[in-house]
Design an enzyme around this catalytic site. Structure first.
Site, PDB file in Angstrom:
ATOM      1  CB  SER A  46      -0.924   0.016   1.221  1.00  0.00           C
ATOM      2  OG  SER A  46      -0.178  -0.151   2.417  1.00  0.00           O
ATOM      3  CE  LYS A 112      -0.212  -8.537   3.787  1.00  0.00           C
ATOM      4  NZ  LYS A 112      -0.671  -8.051   2.460  1.00  0.00           N
ATOM      5  CD  GLU A 181      -7.644  -5.460   1.249  1.00  0.00           C
ATOM      6  OE1 GLU A 181      -6.469  -5.909   1.319  1.00  0.00           O
ATOM      7  OE2 GLU A 181      -7.920  -4.358   0.758  1.00  0.00           O
TER       8      GLU A 181
HETATM    9  O1  KIV Z   1      -0.499  -3.297   1.632  1.00  0.00           O
HETATM   10  C1  KIV Z   1      -1.221  -3.249   2.642  1.00  0.00           C
HETATM   11  O2  KIV Z   1      -1.308  -2.251   3.357  1.00  0.00           O
HETATM   12  C2  KIV Z   1      -1.998  -4.444   2.978  1.00  0.00           C
HETATM   13  C3  KIV Z   1      -3.053  -4.319   4.021  1.00  0.00           C
HETATM   14  C4  KIV Z   1      -4.189  -3.505   3.500  1.00  0.00           C
HETATM   15  C5  KIV Z   1      -3.514  -5.619   4.515  1.00  0.00           C
HETATM   16  O3  KIV Z   1      -1.774  -5.468   2.387  1.00  0.00           O
HETATM   17 NA    NA Z   2      -0.512  -5.252   0.535  1.00  0.00          NA
END
Ligand code: KIV
Ligand code: NA
Length: 264
Positions: A46, A112, A181
């Site tokens: 993000s 992740k 999400e």
């Molecule tokens: O990139 C991010 O901030 C995320 C969250 C919204 C879970 O993956």
């Molecule tokens: Na993300």
């Protein structure tokens, strides 16, 4: 606070205590979030939106992620550091291993990946090589062009079933954590109960094992916040107080409220 590890997070789930995760991109906010009791700092891709000004996460590189992970590591005071593998950095097993190695060397404790059951092989190979993996299911923003927009996922029976099965297959493959999400609250609750690994939610209702928000969103800096966002700066005198209010609200299950979730 003793260093948060995977063992800590599993223990929190077992004891029914909510896990507090927040995105973080630099050393100053890392220290502030730790002081507020945040247990997992997510260097989210993000950052493509909130730091770089892009309209999606697709332009973010592994080098960008490694840079911000290293910044967060310098300010961290005992939180577990989770870093996103960006768009197209884990399309093959080799890429997943190389990209993850770069993030782990920069200071991540876990990586992740966005996807589904098809990530099982990557998750297994990462775990075999000492890299815990969190799999992001539901609305996976790197696939925005496949979805045709940012939409709630799992409202139809087929997609809900696919997500339930993916959760079990990924746990079986050795995933350390799941993140849901924008999925209906009831489905997220069911998935959270079905696995022993922690399940973190964003726009997934209050019954997941923990919550995450984007830092800039919860500080009220997004002019068009999503339905699942609460502005924790409202009524607070400082950013430090807002971070503490977020931790407190997640721990006491006062956030998210029903209006932040989605129905099936
Ligand atoms: O990139 C991010 O901030 C995320 C969250 C919204 C879970 O993956
Ligand atoms: Na993300």
């Amino acid at each position: 606070m003793a260093d948060v590890t995977l063992t800590t997070l599993r223990g929190l789930k077992q004891n029914g205590e909510k896990i507090v995760m927040l995105t973080c991109y630099d050393a100053t906010f890392a220290a502030a979030a730790c002081a507020a009791g945040v247990e997992v700092l997510l260097i989210g891709d993000s950052l493509g939106n909130v730091l770089q000004g892009h309209d999606s996460t697709l332009p973010v590189s592994v080098a960008d992620m490694a840079y911000h992970t290293a910044c967060v590591k310098r300010g961290n005071q005992g939180a577990l550091i989770l870093a996103d593998l960006p768009f197209m950095s884990y399309a093959t097993l080799e890429q997943a291993l190389d990209s993850s190695a770069a993030l782990m060397r920069a200071g991540a404790h876990m990586v992740k990946l966005e996807g589904g059951a098809w990530l099982a092989d990557s998750v297994r190979r990462l775990a075999e090589n000492g890299i815990p993996a969190c799999v992001h299911l539901g609305l996976t923003p790197q696939s925005v062009n496949v979805f045709g927009g940012y939409k709630v996922q799992g409202r139809d029976a087929a997609r809900a079933r696919e997500m339930r099965e993916a959760a079990l297959a990924l746990e079986q493959a050795g995933a350390a954590m799941l993140l849901l999400e924008c999925v209906p609250s009831a489905l997220a609750a069911e998935i959270s109960r079905s696995v022993r690994i922690p399940v973190i939610g964003i726009g997934a209702g209050v019954d997941t094992d923990g919550q995450v928000l984007v830092l800039h969103d919860m500080l009220g800096l997004n002019p068009r916040p999503a339905k699942f966002v609460r502005n924790f700066m409202a009524g607070q005198a400082s950013i430090q107080d807002a971070l503490a209010a977020y931790t407190q609200a997640v721990k006491t299950a006062q956030f998210p409220a029903p209006e932040h979730g989605f129905s099936a």
